[in-house]
Design a protein around this motif. Sequence first.
Motif, PDB file in Angstrom:
ATOM      1  N   ASN A 165      82.231 -28.885  38.601  1.00 40.79           N
ATOM      2  CA  ASN A 165      82.188 -27.647  39.367  1.00 40.79           C
ATOM      3  C   ASN A 165      82.351 -27.924  40.861  1.00 40.79           C
ATOM      4  OD1 ASN A 165      81.679 -24.839  39.933  1.00 40.79           O
ATOM      5  ND2 ASN A 165      79.586 -25.418  40.455  1.00 40.79           N
TER       6      ASN A 165
ATOM      7  N   ALA B 183      77.369 -25.370  45.405  1.00 39.51           N
ATOM      8  CA  ALA B 183      77.623 -26.251  44.262  1.00 39.51           C
ATOM      9  C   ALA B 183      77.104 -27.662  44.527  1.00 39.51           C
ATOM     10  CB  ALA B 183      79.116 -26.292  43.954  1.00 39.51           C
TER      11      ALA B 183
ATOM     12  N   LYS C 214      85.582 -26.888  43.290  1.00 43.72           N
ATOM     13  CA  LYS C 214      85.372 -26.062  44.480  1.00 43.72           C
ATOM     14  C   LYS C 214      85.759 -26.788  45.767  1.00 43.72           C
ATOM     15  CE  LYS C 214      81.864 -23.050  42.553  1.00 43.72           C
ATOM     16  NZ  LYS C 214      82.869 -22.314  41.871  1.00 43.72           N
TER      17      LYS C 214
END
Length: 103
Positions: free
Chosen positions: A60, A6, A64
């Motif tokens: 995102n 990511a 994470k």
Amino acid sequence: MTVQSALKPFRVLAYIVGVMLLLLVAGMVLKYAFAVPGPVSIISPIHGFLYAVYLLAALNLGLKARWTWPYTLGVLLAGTIPLLSFVIERKVTRRVQGQAAAA
């Protein structure tokens, strides 16, 4: 998708959004100081779209990496201040790589 996977889209988008924001500022100077409206009408929607994609990539990554909401919000807002996205990108990269090394 892991935190490391990511990180790459976030880094790329941070640089792109930073450059586009600088181009937008230059276009605004042309528009308001020299009455040249053309560049802003082209750059503005492109920057807006890319900023939305940057927001998704940063969110995102934040989810994470399990960042706090205030930190995540700061990273999200970094794309609105010229040059700040470059600084934040480096700090975020160091933080994520440091977390990965510790794990």
